[in-house]
Motif scaffolding. Structure first.
Motif, PDB file in Angstrom:
ATOM      1  N   VAL A  70       0.853  -1.195   0.000  1.00 53.94           N
ATOM      2  CA  VAL A  70       0.000   0.000   0.000  1.00 53.94           C
ATOM      3  C   VAL A  70       0.883   1.236   0.000  1.00 53.94           C
ATOM      4  O   VAL A  70       1.818   1.353   0.799  1.00 53.94           O
ATOM      5  CB  VAL A  70      -0.929   0.016   1.234  1.00 53.94           C
ATOM      6  CG1 VAL A  70      -1.758   1.292   1.255  1.00 53.94           C
ATOM      7  CG2 VAL A  70      -1.833  -1.204   1.217  1.00 53.94           C
ATOM      8  N   ASP A  71       0.603   2.170  -0.881  1.00 59.47           N
ATOM      9  CA  ASP A  71       1.363   3.410  -1.003  1.00 59.47           C
ATOM     10  C   ASP A  71       0.896   4.398   0.060  1.00 59.47           C
ATOM     11  O   ASP A  71      -0.221   4.903   0.004  1.00 59.47           O
ATOM     12  CB  ASP A  71       1.170   3.998  -2.398  1.00 59.47           C
ATOM     13  CG  ASP A  71       1.973   5.284  -2.612  1.00 59.47           C
ATOM     14  OD1 ASP A  71       2.735   5.668  -1.696  1.00 59.47           O
ATOM     15  OD2 ASP A  71       1.828   5.900  -3.674  1.00 59.47           O
ATOM     16  N   ASN A  80      -0.197   7.945  -1.218  1.00 58.44           N
ATOM     17  CA  ASN A  80      -1.486   8.075  -1.933  1.00 58.44           C
ATOM     18  C   ASN A  80      -2.496   7.096  -1.333  1.00 58.44           C
ATOM     19  O   ASN A  80      -3.210   6.397  -2.038  1.00 58.44           O
ATOM     20  CB  ASN A  80      -1.294   7.788  -3.425  1.00 58.44           C
ATOM     21  CG  ASN A  80      -0.336   8.762  -4.072  1.00 58.44           C
ATOM     22  OD1 ASN A  80      -0.603   9.955  -4.150  1.00 58.44           O
ATOM     23  ND2 ASN A  80       0.801   8.257  -4.526  1.00 58.44           N
ATOM     24  N   THR A  84      -5.604   5.322   0.262  1.00 58.68           N
ATOM     25  CA  THR A  84      -7.070   5.361   0.313  1.00 58.68           C
ATOM     26  C   THR A  84      -7.523   4.054   0.948  1.00 58.68           C
ATOM     27  O   THR A  84      -6.810   3.041   0.906  1.00 58.68           O
ATOM     28  CB  THR A  84      -7.710   5.472  -1.086  1.00 58.68           C
ATOM     29  OG1 THR A  84      -7.390   4.290  -1.840  1.00 58.68           O
ATOM     30  CG2 THR A  84      -7.230   6.702  -1.832  1.00 58.68           C
ATOM     31  N   GLN A 104      -9.831   2.303  -0.164  1.00 59.17           N
ATOM     32  CA  GLN A 104     -10.064   1.390  -1.279  1.00 59.17           C
ATOM     33  C   GLN A 104      -8.796   0.597  -1.605  1.00 59.17           C
ATOM     34  O   GLN A 104      -8.860  -0.591  -1.932  1.00 59.17           O
ATOM     35  CB  GLN A 104     -10.541   2.175  -2.509  1.00 59.17           C
ATOM     36  CG  GLN A 104     -12.012   2.574  -2.479  1.00 59.17           C
ATOM     37  CD  GLN A 104     -12.299   3.646  -1.427  1.00 59.17           C
ATOM     38  OE1 GLN A 104     -11.411   4.390  -1.024  1.00 59.17           O
ATOM     39  NE2 GLN A 104     -13.549   3.729  -0.995  1.00 59.17           N
ATOM     40  N   SER A 105      -7.619   1.269  -1.487  1.00 53.45           N
ATOM     41  CA  SER A 105      -6.369   0.569  -1.800  1.00 53.45           C
ATOM     42  C   SER A 105      -6.079  -0.528  -0.777  1.00 53.45           C
ATOM     43  O   SER A 105      -5.565  -1.593  -1.113  1.00 53.45           O
ATOM     44  CB  SER A 105      -5.207   1.561  -1.862  1.00 53.45           C
ATOM     45  OG  SER A 105      -4.964   2.156  -0.596  1.00 53.45           O
ATOM     46  N   GLU A 125      -8.576  -3.350  -1.417  1.00 53.32           N
ATOM     47  CA  GLU A 125      -8.181  -4.073  -2.620  1.00 53.32           C
ATOM     48  C   GLU A 125      -7.021  -5.023  -2.316  1.00 53.32           C
ATOM     49  O   GLU A 125      -6.960  -6.147  -2.835  1.00 53.32           O
ATOM     50  CB  GLU A 125      -7.760  -3.076  -3.707  1.00 53.32           C
ATOM     51  CG  GLU A 125      -7.676  -3.670  -5.095  1.00 53.32           C
ATOM     52  CD  GLU A 125      -9.016  -4.179  -5.609  1.00 53.32           C
ATOM     53  OE1 GLU A 125      -9.018  -5.209  -6.322  1.00 53.32           O
ATOM     54  OE2 GLU A 125     -10.061  -3.561  -5.304  1.00 53.32           O
ATOM     55  N   ALA A 126      -6.110  -4.586  -1.434  1.00 53.16           N
ATOM     56  CA  ALA A 126      -4.988  -5.443  -1.039  1.00 53.16           C
ATOM     57  C   ALA A 126      -5.482  -6.675  -0.284  1.00 53.16           C
ATOM     58  O   ALA A 126      -4.946  -7.783  -0.446  1.00 53.16           O
ATOM     59  CB  ALA A 126      -4.006  -4.652  -0.176  1.00 53.16           C
TER      60      ALA A 126
END
Length: 459
Positions: free
Chosen positions: A169-170, A173, A175, A177-178, A181-182
């Protein structure tokens, strides 16, 4: 005919008896002091500040302005008395946000006094231009200031860049959602939050879809349905809420011992889970560097509109039935003073407290920022080199502070108190618990949420 009369009398007695019992529990007083209901020795932060106010009144030889504490043996007893008294035009003069009052309904029923009118009528030394507008406006409903925030917390999740990078995960940036999603792609094999934080975290997500003052709920949207399932899966990571709370090791490779902080994407430390004071952040930052760990970062818990939000940590309202508004004005003036704000918000040289939350008064907040920047040791005689302190100050002023300054709105209940709220305790808590324990499907969850909230708003 006689039988009908007797039946009616029996029904009347049965209806009256509970009310009489509740009234007996009130411990009614003839005092001219402001009243505050509590269980035992208080149980919330406002109680502690009211005790400080009473000491202040004693020093100033103004005992008549102090607060009288009316104590009950249990919350059930207190709430029974409250329900009876409020309906009868009575009740305590001061109501804390961390108690189980149905504040949403009290606001809609005009049961709370207008703070601005009290301040104006009795010339209290309070100028609301000197306070954080976005936070203070959370207590303004339909043009009336009916709830008064005293301290707040940034809604931000506590983690570090190394941990997020390990999950793919960045952090720059980030979120939700990220992260979700992971989880879906099996890149994260850890729990999202500590099991004991699961209900509070999930409740925070759900509250975003309720607008009590507009009387609307948006649970039946595709967005809510999808996120309800995704957040549940991320929080539970293949188990149920009850299983997580057992603290029993599992054979599954997905299990992470809950006492191991590395088992969570976000910290299990409740004081920092939703951003605390600037100095506690500075303390944790230096602590991590001292032990060779990756320093913490705060990830804003953006609302569904992508905005940074806060929550009221300590706040109160004045009962519209209060007959001592002149004394209420003096209390308001004291609780919003520099001295009182500094006790909990930090920035006071005469206290050892770092502050546990953020003060609403701008001048005290500025002092709290200076305290965090000047914080340079864990204890007397121990210090850090200039490079380490500079790194800490950069994190405080360039990472944490801009988030606080970007707050767009403030929730009524703080993270640590929201599970005590009337909304959770009496309306939707059981629904959330059943869903997190796989007792109901997502369809049933949405149906029960919609029904419970709709009934609550229309009563």
């Amino acid at each position: 005919m006689k039988n009908k009369i007797v039946s009616l009398l029996l029904v009347s007695i049965l209806l009256i008896c509970p009310l009489m019992s509740a009234c007996d529990a009130l411990q009614v007083t003839d005092s001219d002091k402001l009243t505050f209901y509590c269980v035992g020795e208080g149980g919330d932060e406002l109680y502690e500040f009211l005790k400080k106010y009473n000491k202040y009144c004693a020093v100033k030889d103004k005992f008549e302005d102090s607060v009288e504490f009316i104590s009950f043996e249990s919350y059930n007893e207190m709430n029974s008395a409250l329900a009876t008294e409020l309906m009868a035009g009575g009740g305590p003069d001061i109501m804390s946000l961390t108690q189980t009052y149905p504040f949403e309904k009290l606001v809609r029923n005009n049961s709370l006094a207008d703070i601005d009118e009290i301040v104006s009528a009795y010339d209290a030394d309070v100028d609301f231009n000197d306070f954080n507008k976005n936070v203070m406006d959370s207590g303004v409903i339909d043009g009336k200031r009916v709830i008064l925030p005293l301290y707040y917390r940034l809604n931000a999740l506590y983690t570090n860049k190394e941990k997020l990078a390990g999950f793919g995960v960045d952090s720059e940036n980030f979120t939700f959602q990220s992260v979700l999603e992971a989880y879906k792609n099996n890149k994260i094999n850890s729990y999202l939050v500590n099991p004991y934080s699961a209900e509070a975290f999930y409740f925070s997500f759900i509250r975003q879809y309720i607008d009590f003052y507009e009387g609307t709920a948006d649970f039946e949207s595709d967005e809510f349905y999808t996120l309800a399932e995704d957040f549940k899966d991320a929080i539970l990571n293949g188990g149920t809420y009850a299983e997580l709370l057992t603290y029993e090791p599992q054979e599954s490779e997905n299990w992470r011992e809950p006492e191991d902080s590395s088992a969570y994407v976000f910290s299990a430390n409740e004081n920092n889970y939703y951003g605390g004071s600037l100095t506690t952040f500075a303390l944790d930052y230096l602590s991590a560097l001292e032990y060779g760990q990756e320093p913490p970062i705060l990830v804003p818990d953006y609302n569904r509109n992508g905005e940074i939000t806060a929550s009221i940590e300590v706040g109160f309202a004045i009962n519209a039935n209060c007959q001592k508004m002149d004394k209420a004005a003096k209390l308001i003036e004291y609780l919003l003073s520099d001295s009182s704000q500094g006790y909990f918000g930090g920035g006071r040289e005469d206290t050892n407290s770092f502050g546990l939350a953020l003060p609403v008064k701008n001048s005290v907040f500025d002092s709290a920022v200076n305290e965090a920047v000047n914080f340079d040791s864990f204890w007397w005689g121990y210090g850090f080199d200039e490079a380490t302190l500079e790194r800490k100050n950069k994190a405080v002023t360039e990472e944490y502070l801009p988030m606080i300054e970007s707050i767009s709105s403030c929730n009524l209940y703080g993270y640590n108190s929201q599970l005590k709220s009337h909304l959770y305790q009496n309306v939707i808590g059981d629904v959330i618990n059943d869903y997190l324990n796989d007792k109901i499907t997502t369809n049933k969850f949405v149906q029960r949420l919609t029904s419970a909230v709709t009934i609550y708003m229309s009563e």
